[in-house]
Design an enzyme around this catalytic site. Structure first.
Site: not given
Ligand code: E4P
Length: 287
Positions: A113
């Site tokens: 990521k």
């Molecule tokens: C997943 O890849 C993301 O980092 C995650 O869904 C973020 O979620 P949040 O906005 O609830 O922190």
């Protein structure tokens, strides 16, 4: 068991391998997992350690993250596990790329990521050329998804995800699900090499509508997967409609996917805020 009409892949959004096991047992299937620095900071073992007043050294926290993703990868050998580089708003691509390569070496099924920022796209462009799979995270606008497409042109389907964050858009008053609609519509004009991963899912209707829209992947926190499982894995029927309430719709824009990624407006306040929060949560673990 997986509902037979379900075409989306379902990932768990979490940082605790025990939760992965529990959700696999409950649903009878799981296609992958996404992690991020905040989720790792909430891992129960990390919490216990912090409560004892023992923070990690930089090497120890990387070793801990590695052990977590190795364990999850062992449970989901045919799936994908997203592992996130450290990136605050000042982190350069040259600092992100080596981290990505190191993390990619931890497990055979990683997607790395990178943030949907200028430096994140620079890192991702190089990463795919070097054979890494990538997940462009913190995506809040259609132009960032267009840039994800352009920066990774030539990569094969399955190697690139883009993660629009629906819940965080809802939180600030815009209908996050309309960004999913727009990106899916835009990608229909392309070669299909980028998969849409609906992220920041906050309730069952986000999941159901993302399934209905045909999002390639949906990453979902354990609590919502439990609710879905306990209700018998309901699917959105023909007449399912999503109620966005008073959230403002995000209008469709028509970016030209043939452009270079540098030509798109990539700025979004929530991308910067997201990097600040992820980096702060990561640093909170380190002494
Ligand atoms: C997943 O890849 C993301 O980092 C995650 O869904 C973020 O979620 P949040 O906005 O609830 O922190």
């Amino acid at each position: 068991m997986r509902p037979k009409e379900l075409t989306s892949r379902i990932f768990l959004d979490g940082g605790d391998p025990q939760e992965t096991r529990e959700i696999m047992d409950l649903l009878g299937f799981l296609d992958g997992q996404t992690t991020n620095p905040t989720l790792i900071s909430k891992n129960p073992e990390a919490r216990r350690r912090l409560e004892r007043g023992e923070r990690f050294s930089e090497d120890e926290i990387l070793g801990f993250y590695r052990a977590v993703v190795e364990e999850i990868s062992g449970m989901l050998p045919g799936g994908s596990i997203s592992v996130e580089v450290y990136a605050d708003p000042q982190t350069a691509a040259e600092q992100m790329l080596p981290q990505g390569k190191m993390m990619n070496g931890w497990i055979p099924n990683a997607h790395i990521k990178f943030p949907s920022s200028d430096q994140g796209f620079r890192a991702a462009e190089k990463a795919v050329k070097e054979g890494l799979r990538v997940n462009m995270t913190l995506c809040f606008r259609q132009e960032q998804a267009a840039a994800a497409y352009a920066a990774t042109r030539g990569a094969k389907k399955g190697d690139v995800f883009v993660s629009p964050f629906v819940g965080r858009l809802d939180d600030w008053g815009e209908n996050g699900m309309s960004l999913i609609e727009n990106i899916i519509r835009m990608y229909r004009e392309g070669d299909g090499h980028v998969e849409v991963l609906t992220a920041s899912v906050r309730h069952l209707d986000h999941l159901l509508y993302a399934i209905k829209l045909g999002s390639d992947i949906i990453t979902v926190p354990a609590g919502i997967l439990r609710e879905w499982g306990e209700k018998g894995l309901p699917m959105p029927g023909r007449d399912y409609t999503y109620n966005a309430g008073s959230l403002a719709p995000i209008p469709y824009r028509d970016p030209d996917l043939a452009k270079n990624w540098q030509d798109f407006d990539l700025s979004h306040e929530l991308t910067t805020k997201g990097m600040e929060k992820f980096s702060a949560d990561w640093k909170s673990l380190i002494r």
